[in-house]
Every structure is written in structure tokens, then in C-alpha cells.
Design a protein around this motif. Structure first.
Motif, short mmCIF file in Angstrom:
data_model
loop_
_atom_site.label_atom_id
_atom_site.label_comp_id
_atom_site.label_asym_id
_atom_site.label_seq_id
_atom_site.Cartn_x
_atom_site.Cartn_y
_atom_site.Cartn_z
N ARG A 193 -6.34 2.96 -6.81
CA ARG A 193 -5.54 4.18 -7.04
C ARG A 193 -5.51 4.58 -8.51
NH1 ARG A 193 -3.63 1.34 -2.79
NH2 ARG A 193 -2.76 2.45 -1.00
N ASN A 215 0.83 -1.21 0.00
CA ASN A 215 0.00 0.00 0.00
C ASN A 215 0.86 1.26 0.00
OD1 ASN A 215 -2.87 -0.55 -0.12
ND2 ASN A 215 -2.52 -1.78 1.74
N LYS A 217 1.08 6.26 -7.06
CA LYS A 217 -0.02 7.19 -7.33
C LYS A 217 0.47 8.64 -7.24
CE LYS A 217 -4.64 8.47 -6.22
NZ LYS A 217 -5.59 8.71 -5.18
N ASP A 228 1.07 3.97 -2.93
CA ASP A 228 0.83 5.40 -2.68
C ASP A 228 1.89 6.24 -3.40
OD1 ASP A 228 -1.44 5.10 -1.16
OD2 ASP A 228 -0.41 5.24 0.78
#
Ligand code: BGC
Length: 431
Positions: free
Chosen positions: A108, A60, A67, A64
Motif C-alpha cells: 500500500r 488488511n 492508505k 486500507d
């Protein structure tokens, strides 16, 4: 090429990075690489993958970053030994894990490209003779079928096998990757089994994901192979031969469905023809080739780094023009092309940035000259376990401190982010 001009890329172009499970996940104890790297003398810098980047637990956090950089795609691989820890036993917990990983990308807005085999094999398979055992074709197909039916709704882009020729060469000719064999006969068997496994996997993936968007291919490493002494007919001959065997043989086979010389005599293989919807290109470098009487085991071919050239940390020549040459050469297959890997091993991020710029300029040049390239995945998102070289090589846009698992984006990550977000390359960004 006007160095000052902004280069626009085609609408809908995919921009991302690529990784492979064993190189980033950590804790992959149940595969042949884990066993191999824990033997003395197998890894150049003496490290082992251990927790690698701990991406198994930190995906994750890493997505992130992806993204935040504005990438719209990401290439990753599954670890077969987690999904099928024992022959014929599939782990629903691990399938659920990879489902969460893929969902984490989708949530995302990132399109996944999923690789089924990126160099590692479950230990049970390795103990049965790995890719030399003809049953591997059936095992790989079964694994592909389970994965495609479980995860197919989350994946459009599939890579069955990463770099089949590199895998065969390093593991069965050079002997520096598991199982450490140096047998040309084994290499021929392995190549044929990889081909058959790819072909059947291609069909089971399509059967499980019948939608029009599903696209299946391989990731093919292409190395430009030029004669060391172009004036010598022997060097030219071995350069052509190695180019054929290393760069073309596998791609030709999955297009024509035939086993060409030197492994076959042109015989047809069932269900093999036209088993790629796109070509995945992994491009890094060029090697010079010369005829060498001392290499009968290698068909008298010796490969060298061009004397005096600029190299990366792996002593690979930095040769952006080769990217253009490779892409133009792939045009003849008339398939969409995705650059599934391209990157530079170096602790010097300024070198990484110039490598990136110079290669993207060549990519744009190839697109302008008609190469149907639809995406680019930089190798790699983060520093990771670089196989027999170990953890010390730096190929990431993001640095990883293995002691703390802290991530630190390098300047190259931010330049690449601008490119991905703008779908263009402005040379001023590199100044
Ligand atoms: C492989 C990657 C590897 C990269 C850099 C490619 O051949 O697919 O796993 O890390 O090269 O060496």
C-alpha cells in the motif's frame, strides 16, 4: 506564531500513526500482560485485552484505512511471545505472519517502523525473572537477530525498545505493571539490562541489514518536568534530578556508552556508545515536581499534575509548548528525530483535534528553529487496550466498537489525513 498561516513540512516527511502489538492484536495469551490483566484489581476499568482490536486478523482492513488517509508510514510492534513461544523455539508460522503484515504495508506504499519490545514479555521469560535476569540480554539479542534476518529486507526503521524508562518505572517502582515490583534496586538492574540488550540488538540488526537505509533507535518518552514551586530550591533540585534520570539518562548512555550516576559511576559498557541512528520521541505531557520527604524510595521526588490546568482523560496536562521544548532539547544529540508517539486520551474528538493542531504547530516551530525532525506518528490509529487503564480510554483517530470490531474514523482522522496528504497544516481545516 501566525495562527492563520499554512505551515509546510519538509519534503519527504513521514506521516503516520503508531500502535503496539498487545494493544491491538488481541489473543496474546502467552505474555506477562495477559497473565497480569487477568488478576483482580490490576486494570482500572476491569477490562482485559481479550480480542483487543483483533488486528492480528484484521490488519488488511486497518491498513486500507491507513492508505485511505494517505499516510506514508506506520509504526507497529512485534509480539515477542508469538515469535518465540518457548525459550529458544522460534515459530516460523508467526514470522511468516509478520512478513505478511509488513508486505501488506509495503503493497500500500506505507513505510513500516518496527518495534521489537513494547512492554510485553513472553511468559517463559517473565517466569525466569524477566528483565532482572541478566540472561535477558542474550535472549533479547537472539530474538532481534532472528527477526532482523527474517524480516530485515522489509524494514528500514527499527525501534529496539519502547520507552525503557517508563517500562522500568511502571513495572519496578510504581508496581502497577507486571511484575508489580516496587524495588529501586531491581529498577537499576532492569535499566542496565535494557541498555545492554538495546546495544547488542542495535549491532545485530545492522549486521543483518547492512544496507545504507537501515536506521535503528529507541522510542524515548520525554515528559517535561518543571518545579511545582519554582521559588523553592528543593523543588528546582528534584525537578532537575528527575529530568536527568527520567528524560536523559538512557539517551546519554546510548550516546556516550557510559553508565552515569545514580545507576553507575561513569563506567564504560562494551558496544554501547553511539547505538542510535535516530531519536524516537514519545511526547504527551508535563508534570510538576516537588521535593517530598515522604518519598525516600523515589529519591524524594513527587510528581503532580499542575493544579487547574487543562487535562486529558488520563489527567495528563495538555501542554503543547512542552513538545517544542522537548524537541529543542534533543537537538544537542545531533541525530535525526522521529516523533514516534503523540496523542490525546479523550472521548471528545474536538479536544483531540485541537491537541493535534496545537502540537503540530509546536512541531513546525521546532523544525523552523533547526530541529531535524523527519516524521510524526500519531498515537494511535485506533482505540486500543491502554495497559492498566483498560479498553475504555479513547486514543484512536478511529473509534472501535469492541463488540462488533467495527471501525469508525473520527473527524480528527480526516483532518490528519489532509495534513499527511498535503504535507502541510492549514489552520482553516480545524475550524
Ligand atoms: C506508550 C503507549 C501508550 C501511550 C498512551 C505510551 O507511553 O508507548 O503504549 O498507549 O503512551 O498512554
Amino acid at each position: 506564531m501566525n495562527a492563520g498561516k499554512t505551515l509546510e513540512f519538509p519534503k519527504g516527511f513521514l506521516w503516520g500513526t503508531a500502535t503496539a502489538a498487545h494493544q491491538v492484536e488481541g489473543g496474546n495469551r502467552n505474555n506477562d500482560w495477559w497473565e497480569w490483566e487477568h488478576r483482580r484489581g490490576t486494570i482500572a476499568d476491569g477490562t482485559t485485552s481479550e480480542s483487543a482490536c483483533d488486528q492480528y486478523n484484521r490488519y488488511n482492513e486497518d491498513f486500507d484505512l491507513v492508505k485511505g488517509f494517505g499516510h506514508n508510514a506506520h509504526r507497529l510492534s512485534l509480539e515477542w511471545s508469538r515469535i518465540e513461544p518457548k525459550e529458544g523455539v522460534f515459530s516460523s508460522a508467526e514470522l511468516a505472519h509478520y512478513r505478511r503484515v509488513l508486505e501488506a504495508l509495503h503493497s500500500r506504499g506505507i513505510e513500516p517502523m518496527l518495534t521489537l519490545h513494547h512492554f510485553t514479555n513472553p511468559l517463559w521469560l517473565a517466569k525466569m525473572g524477566g528483565w532482572e535476569n541478566p540472561r535477558v540480554v542474550e535472549y533479547f539479542t537472539r530474538y532481534a537477530k532472528v527477526v532482523a534476518s527474517e524480516l530485515g529486507s522489509l524494514v528500514r526503521f527499527w525501534v529496539t525498545i519502547n520507552e525503557p524508562t517508563v517500562y522500568t518505572y511502571m513495572s519496578y517502582i510504581q508496581g502497577v505493571w507486571p511484575p508489580g515490583a516496587k524495588r529501586i534496586r531491581s529498577a537499576a538492574i532492569v535499566m542496565t539490562n535494557l541498555l545492554r540488550a538495546h546495544a547488542l540488538a542495535y549491532h545485530v540488526i545492522h549486521e543483518a541489514s547492512p544496507g545504507p537505509g537501515c536506521s535503528v533507535g529507541i522510542a524515548k518518552h520525554i515528559r517535561i518536568l518543571d518545579p511545582l514551586r519554582p521559588g523553592r530550591v528543593c523543588d528546582r533540585a528534584v525537578a532537575r534530578l528527575s529530568d536527568f534520570v527520567f528524560n536523559r539518562w538512557f539517551l546519554d548512555a546510548i550516546e556516550t556508552g557510559r553508565l552515569a550516576w545514580p545507576i553507575g559511576m561513569g563506567q564504560k559498557v562494551q558496544l554501547l556508545s553511539a547505538t542510535q541512528d535516530f531519536i524516537g520521541l514519545n511526547y504527551y505531557t508535563r508534570e510538576m515536581t516537588r521535593f517530598s520527604l515522604s518519598k525516600p524510595q523515589r529519591l524524594f521526588i513527587e510528581n503532580l499534575t499542575r493544579p487547574g490546568c487543562a487535562t486529558n482523560d488520563l489527567r495528563w496536562e495538555i501542554y503543547p509548548e512542552g513538545f517544542y521544548r522537548a524537541l529543542m532539547d534533543l537537538k544537542k544529540y545531533a541525530r535525526p528525530i522521529y516523533v514516534t508517539e503523540n496523542g490525546c486520551a479523550t472521548p471528545d474528538d474536538a479536544l483531540r483535534r485541537s491537541y493535534l493542531r496545537d502540537h503540530l504547530v509546536q512541531l513546525h516551530r521546532a523544525i523552523s528553529a533547526g530541529a531535524d525532525v523527519r516524521g510524526y506518528f500519531h498515537w494511535s490509529l485506533i482505540d486500543n487496550f491502554e495497559w492498566a487503564e483498560g479498553l475504555g480510554r479513547k486514543l484512536g483517530l478511529v473509534a472501535v466498537d469492541y463488540a462488533t470490531q467495527a471501525r469508525a474514523p473520527r473527524p480528527s482522522a480526516w483532518v490528519y489525513a489532509k495534513i499527511a496528504q498535503g504535507n502541510k497544516l492549514d489552520p482553516a481545516w480545524f475550524e
